[in-house]
Design a protein around this motif. Structure first.
Motif, PDB file in Angstrom:
ATOM      1  N   MET A 168       0.842  -1.185   0.000  1.00  0.00           N
ATOM      2  CA  MET A 168       0.000   0.000   0.000  1.00  0.00           C
ATOM      3  C   MET A 168       0.883   1.242   0.000  1.00  0.00           C
ATOM      4  SD  MET A 168      -3.237   0.626   2.454  1.00  0.00           S
ATOM      5  CE  MET A 168      -3.317   2.154   3.296  1.00  0.00           C
ATOM      6  N   ALA A 169       0.434   2.305  -0.621  1.00  0.00           N
ATOM      7  CA  ALA A 169       1.207   3.535  -0.757  1.00  0.00           C
ATOM      8  C   ALA A 169       1.567   4.145   0.593  1.00  0.00           C
ATOM      9  CB  ALA A 169       0.430   4.541  -1.597  1.00  0.00           C
ATOM     10  N   GLU A 170       0.679   4.031   1.578  1.00  0.00           N
ATOM     11  CA  GLU A 170       0.937   4.585   2.904  1.00  0.00           C
ATOM     12  C   GLU A 170       2.156   3.930   3.539  1.00  0.00           C
ATOM     13  OE1 GLU A 170      -0.536   7.205   4.458  1.00  0.00           O
ATOM     14  OE2 GLU A 170      -1.832   7.439   2.735  1.00  0.00           O
ATOM     15  N   GLU A 171       2.303   2.618   3.390  1.00  0.00           N
ATOM     16  CA  GLU A 171       3.430   1.906   3.979  1.00  0.00           C
ATOM     17  C   GLU A 171       4.748   2.373   3.367  1.00  0.00           C
ATOM     18  OE1 GLU A 171       2.200  -2.068   3.174  1.00  0.00           O
ATOM     19  OE2 GLU A 171       0.711  -2.052   4.783  1.00  0.00           O
ATOM     20  N   VAL A 172       4.775   2.607   2.073  1.00  0.00           N
ATOM     21  CA  VAL A 172       5.965   3.112   1.402  1.00  0.00           C
ATOM     22  C   VAL A 172       6.294   4.498   1.922  1.00  0.00           C
ATOM     23  CG1 VAL A 172       6.909   3.845  -0.830  1.00  0.00           C
ATOM     24  CG2 VAL A 172       5.586   1.722  -0.658  1.00  0.00           C
ATOM     25  N   LEU A 176       5.468   5.808   4.858  1.00  0.00           N
ATOM     26  CA  LEU A 176       5.950   5.685   6.233  1.00  0.00           C
ATOM     27  C   LEU A 176       7.417   5.294   6.267  1.00  0.00           C
ATOM     28  CD1 LEU A 176       3.097   3.884   8.192  1.00  0.00           C
ATOM     29  CD2 LEU A 176       4.104   6.085   8.726  1.00  0.00           C
ATOM     30  N   LYS A 177       7.776   4.313   5.478  1.00  0.00           N
ATOM     31  CA  LYS A 177       9.147   3.825   5.476  1.00  0.00           C
ATOM     32  C   LYS A 177      10.117   4.860   4.922  1.00  0.00           C
ATOM     33  CE  LYS A 177       7.840  -0.963   5.557  1.00  0.00           C
ATOM     34  NZ  LYS A 177       7.694  -2.209   4.864  1.00  0.00           N
ATOM     35  N   SER A 178       9.648   5.764   4.074  1.00  0.00           N
ATOM     36  CA  SER A 178      10.530   6.787   3.515  1.00  0.00           C
ATOM     37  C   SER A 178      10.937   7.817   4.563  1.00  0.00           C
ATOM     38  CB  SER A 178       9.860   7.480   2.327  1.00  0.00           C
ATOM     39  OG  SER A 178       8.815   8.307   2.769  1.00  0.00           O
ATOM     40  N   ASP A 179      10.177   7.946   5.652  1.00  0.00           N
ATOM     41  CA  ASP A 179      10.506   8.885   6.725  1.00  0.00           C
ATOM     42  C   ASP A 179      11.405   8.284   7.794  1.00  0.00           C
ATOM     43  OD1 ASP A 179       9.294  11.135   5.771  1.00  0.00           O
ATOM     44  OD2 ASP A 179       7.451  10.902   6.926  1.00  0.00           O
ATOM     45  N   ARG A 180      11.798   7.046   7.620  1.00  0.00           N
ATOM     46  CA  ARG A 180      12.653   6.391   8.600  1.00  0.00           C
ATOM     47  C   ARG A 180      14.097   6.863   8.474  1.00  0.00           C
ATOM     48  NH1 ARG A 180      10.704   0.079   8.472  1.00  0.00           N
ATOM     49  NH2 ARG A 180       8.671   0.429   9.413  1.00  0.00           N
ATOM     50  N   ILE A 181      14.748   7.021   9.614  1.00  0.00           N
ATOM     51  CA  ILE A 181      16.162   7.381   9.610  1.00  0.00           C
ATOM     52  C   ILE A 181      16.976   6.161   9.190  1.00  0.00           C
ATOM     53  CG2 ILE A 181      18.101   8.097  11.062  1.00  0.00           C
ATOM     54  CD1 ILE A 181      15.985   9.708  12.705  1.00  0.00           C
ATOM     55  N   CYS A 212       6.423   8.765  13.468  1.00  0.00           N
ATOM     56  CA  CYS A 212       4.994   8.671  13.150  1.00  0.00           C
ATOM     57  C   CYS A 212       4.457   7.261  13.343  1.00  0.00           C
ATOM     58  CB  CYS A 212       4.718   9.141  11.725  1.00  0.00           C
ATOM     59  SG  CYS A 212       4.918  10.901  11.521  1.00  0.00           S
ATOM     60  N   GLU A 213       5.245   6.277  12.996  1.00  0.00           N
ATOM     61  CA  GLU A 213       4.825   4.883  13.165  1.00  0.00           C
ATOM     62  C   GLU A 213       4.748   4.497  14.638  1.00  0.00           C
ATOM     63  OE1 GLU A 213       6.502   2.060   9.871  1.00  0.00           O
ATOM     64  OE2 GLU A 213       7.977   3.640  10.270  1.00  0.00           O
ATOM     65  N   ARG A 214       5.668   5.017  15.447  1.00  0.00           N
ATOM     66  CA  ARG A 214       5.730   4.635  16.860  1.00  0.00           C
ATOM     67  C   ARG A 214       4.725   5.367  17.736  1.00  0.00           C
ATOM     68  NH1 ARG A 214      11.702   5.626  18.399  1.00  0.00           N
ATOM     69  NH2 ARG A 214      11.595   6.922  16.581  1.00  0.00           N
ATOM     70  N   TYR A 215       4.512   6.646  17.504  1.00  0.00           N
ATOM     71  CA  TYR A 215       3.789   7.460  18.479  1.00  0.00           C
ATOM     72  C   TYR A 215       2.431   7.979  18.038  1.00  0.00           C
ATOM     73  CZ  TYR A 215       8.312   7.338  20.761  1.00  0.00           C
ATOM     74  OH  TYR A 215       9.474   6.915  21.341  1.00  0.00           O
ATOM     75  N   TYR A 216       2.041   7.720  16.813  1.00  0.00           N
ATOM     76  CA  TYR A 216       0.773   8.253  16.317  1.00  0.00           C
ATOM     77  C   TYR A 216      -0.139   7.130  15.829  1.00  0.00           C
ATOM     78  CZ  TYR A 216       2.859  12.916  16.328  1.00  0.00           C
ATOM     79  OH  TYR A 216       3.443  14.101  16.706  1.00  0.00           O
ATOM     80  N   ASP A 217      -1.436   7.287  16.111  1.00  0.00           N
ATOM     81  CA  ASP A 217      -2.454   6.419  15.513  1.00  0.00           C
ATOM     82  C   ASP A 217      -2.849   7.047  14.187  1.00  0.00           C
ATOM     83  OD1 ASP A 217      -2.569   4.670  17.651  1.00  0.00           O
ATOM     84  OD2 ASP A 217      -4.186   5.758  18.642  1.00  0.00           O
ATOM     85  N   HIS A 218      -2.874   6.262  13.130  1.00  0.00           N
ATOM     86  CA  HIS A 218      -3.203   6.765  11.797  1.00  0.00           C
ATOM     87  C   HIS A 218      -4.677   6.532  11.508  1.00  0.00           C
ATOM     88  CE1 HIS A 218       1.062   5.481  11.734  1.00  0.00           C
ATOM     89  NE2 HIS A 218       1.198   6.701  11.270  1.00  0.00           N
ATOM     90  N   LYS A 219      -5.354   7.586  11.097  1.00  0.00           N
ATOM     91  CA  LYS A 219      -6.752   7.502  10.682  1.00  0.00           C
ATOM     92  C   LYS A 219      -6.875   8.220   9.343  1.00  0.00           C
ATOM     93  CE  LYS A 219      -8.540   5.425  14.269  1.00  0.00           C
ATOM     94  NZ  LYS A 219      -9.473   4.328  14.207  1.00  0.00           N
ATOM     95  N   VAL A 254      -4.983  11.671   9.277  1.00  0.00           N
ATOM     96  CA  VAL A 254      -4.931  12.374  10.556  1.00  0.00           C
ATOM     97  C   VAL A 254      -4.112  11.500  11.491  1.00  0.00           C
ATOM     98  CG1 VAL A 254      -6.251  13.370  12.451  1.00  0.00           C
ATOM     99  CG2 VAL A 254      -7.226  13.353  10.145  1.00  0.00           C
ATOM    100  N   LEU A 255      -3.031  12.068  12.005  1.00  0.00           N
ATOM    101  CA  LEU A 255      -2.158  11.356  12.928  1.00  0.00           C
ATOM    102  C   LEU A 255      -2.525  11.787  14.345  1.00  0.00           C
ATOM    103  CD1 LEU A 255       1.183  11.969  10.993  1.00  0.00           C
ATOM    104  CD2 LEU A 255      -0.296   9.966  10.874  1.00  0.00           C
ATOM    105  N   PHE A 256      -3.053  10.866  15.151  1.00  0.00           N
ATOM    106  CA  PHE A 256      -3.487  11.162  16.515  1.00  0.00           C
ATOM    107  C   PHE A 256      -2.383  10.781  17.501  1.00  0.00           C
ATOM    108  CE2 PHE A 256      -7.572  10.876  14.432  1.00  0.00           C
ATOM    109  CZ  PHE A 256      -8.398  11.728  15.153  1.00  0.00           C
TER     110      PHE A 256
END
Length: 179
Positions: free
Chosen positions: A1-5, A7-12, A20-27, A38-40
């Motif tokens: 899925m495009a969202e997963e790509v 997310l992974k592009s923002d990884r150090i 974003c993956e660790r601390y936010y709920d994605h809606k 919306v990242l909660f």
């Protein structure tokens, strides 16, 4: 899925999850092909971004302008908050327009607030560097930070699609398009 790509592009480092993956709920907020995320965060702060499936990102559109001047009486960049309770912030509903993104092909996209709350911050960097919206969607390219009304964060979360519901919806849409 495009969202997963995305997310992974923002990884150090690719093996570790991003902030974003660790601390936010994605809606997800869907509006045709103009989806938003919306990242909660657990502290009630919500970050509004474009979804990787938004046609600006998906179709690699060239952004000409990002306009925060919604009408003659309302400029989102004039939003000023102060104090612990963020007094003075502009109040928004899910359908409130945060900004308008104008593309080179003359298409204009209204970017919505997606939730009820108070604007804490508009991303002023976007006025100078429009491509942040596409290049760093989940970090420097966020649209706005909104604080949901007290006691309403869970109802706001429940009004949006979970990652599983969103993925299922997109797969169904793809099946319909391909038939």
């Amino acid at each position: 899925m495009a969202e997963e790509v995305l997310l992974k592009s923002d990884r150090i480092l690719s093996i570790y999850p991003s902030v974003c993956e660790r601390y936010y709920d994605h809606k997800y907020f869907t509006n045709g092909s103009n989806d938003q995320t919306v990242l909660f965060h657990s502290n009630r702060v919500c970050v509004i971004t474009l979804s990787a499936n938004h046609c600006i990102i998906k179709d690699k559109k060239t952004i000409e302008n990002i306009d925060f001047n919604i009408n003659s009486d309302l400029n989102r960049l004039d939003n000023k908050v102060s104090g612990k309770w963020k007094k003075g912030g502009q109040r928004v509903t899910p359908e409130s327009i945060l900004c308008r993104i104008e593309c080179k092909d003359n298409e204009v996209f209204d970017i919505k607030a997606c939730i009820n709350g108070t604007i804490v911050e508009m991303n002023t960097k976007l006025a100078q560097n429009h491509d942040l919206v596409k290049q760093k969607t989940w970090s420097d390219g966020f649209i706005a930070i909104i604080l949901p009304f007290r006691g309403k964060q869970e109802s706001e979360k429940n009004s949006l699609l979970s990652p599983e519901e969103y993925k299922s919806l997109k797969q169904t849409e793809d099946q319909i398009i391909n038939t």
